[in-house]
Design an enzyme around this catalytic site. Structure first.
Site, PDB file in Angstrom:
ATOM      1  N   HIS A 164       0.836  -1.202   0.000  1.00 45.77           N
ATOM      2  CA  HIS A 164       0.000   0.000   0.000  1.00 45.77           C
ATOM      3  C   HIS A 164       0.870   1.249   0.000  1.00 45.77           C
ATOM      4  O   HIS A 164       2.078   1.173   0.198  1.00 45.77           O
ATOM      5  CB  HIS A 164      -0.934   0.016   1.216  1.00 45.77           C
ATOM      6  N   LYS A 168      -0.280   4.633   4.675  1.00 41.95           N
ATOM      7  CA  LYS A 168      -1.203   3.706   5.339  1.00 41.95           C
ATOM      8  C   LYS A 168      -0.667   3.317   6.709  1.00 41.95           C
ATOM      9  O   LYS A 168       0.501   2.953   6.853  1.00 41.95           O
ATOM     10  CB  LYS A 168      -1.429   2.453   4.493  1.00 41.95           C
ATOM     11  N   GLY A 174      -6.240  -4.373   6.527  1.00 50.06           N
ATOM     12  CA  GLY A 174      -7.458  -5.063   6.933  1.00 50.06           C
ATOM     13  C   GLY A 174      -7.855  -6.136   5.943  1.00 50.06           C
ATOM     14  O   GLY A 174      -8.339  -7.212   6.323  1.00 50.06           O
TER      15      GLY A 174
END
Length: 275
Positions: A164, A168, A174
């Protein structure tokens, strides 16, 4: 709670059968996802943003109001559903306000503690609450494929890698944690090993987990299964946050008017119900 026979949003308005646009409230309106939600909603006929809030001190404009006033604003604007992509602490606060006001809520925030997860569960006793780590239809397909592959390839080593953008906060993501839960539901494992350093030969039954943060990567998840002189790699890449915003708005349209309870994005796209 599941909703039998209901598929994805068809653009015909709220789930109560009316053809009016679903009245949506957005928290974190100045954030990455808040901006995507606001921009995308302008191109849709099935939703109307009636309230957008952000924390005091954010770079707000005339269309965004102070999140500290959310309880009174919910009563004043009367949205059909609220969509939240903020942080765990603020998300729990906003969900509590929705539970008090009787406003269904879509939660895309991740990184909750066990105590915060319990607070969300409590709220779902008062309003319809849909929480998902990822609102991509492609990720839903990846999860199904992973479950089938893990079941079909017993004994194969498994590694999960996610990448990511450099801002982040939670790691693993998640979505990665949801995929790991799927794997563990299909196979008995000895635990998750996060990264490797030094003398660390692989142990039988473990799942390797790797989180990478770099540049402006929207999101990439790979599940690798290796054994019997072969490798199977299942990968999903998101090219834009608009993918997640579109899914979240689909979820908002679907959730408006639903009965009190807990829902997942798999309900929206017609899959099996999972928390």
């Amino acid at each position: 709670m599941s909703a039998d026979g209901v598929g994805a949003s068809d653009g015909e308005g709220a789930s109560d059968g009316s053809d009016r646009p679903v009245r949506v409230a957005i928290t974190g309106a100045t954030g990455r996802m808040g901006g995507e939600l606001r921009e995308l909603s302008a191109d849709r006929d099935d939703v109307a943003i009636v309230l957008a809030v952000a924390r005091s001190g954010a770079d707000i404009d005339d269309e965004i109001e102070d999140a500290a006033d959310l309880p009174s604003l919910l009563a004043e604007r009367d949205p059909d559903v609220l969509v939240d992509f903020t942080g765990p602490e603020s998300s729990v606060e906003y969900v509590a306000a929705c539970a008090e006001a009787g406003v269904p809520v879509v939660v895309g925030t991740t990184g909750f503690s066990e105590e915060q997860e319990a607070a969300l569960e409590d709220a779902s006793q008062s309003v319809a609450l849909l929480k998902a780590a990822n609102f991509s239809r492609g990720i839903a397909g990846l999860r199904r494929a992973v479950r089938e592959a893990v079941s079909a390839l017993p004994g194969y080593d498994i590694e999960v890698t996610e990448t990511h953008h450099n801002g982040k906060r939670d790691a693993p993501s998640g979505t990665a944690n949801t995929v790991l839960d799927d794997i563990e539901a299909e196979r008995e494992t000895t635990g998750r090993v996060h990264g490797r350093e030094g003398d660390q030969p692989r142990e039988t039954g473990e799942i390797g987990v790797h989180a990478r943060r770099a540049g402006d990567v929207t999101g990439e998840h790979e599940v690798l299964l290796a054994g019997n002189h072969e490798v199977l790699s299942l990968t999903h890449r998101a090219g834009s946050r608009g993918v997640f915003a579109a899914g979240a708005l689909d979820a908002a349209v679907w959730l408006a008017g639903r009965e009190v309870g807990r829902y997942d994005f798999s309900d929206v796209i017609g899959g099996s119900h999972e928390r």
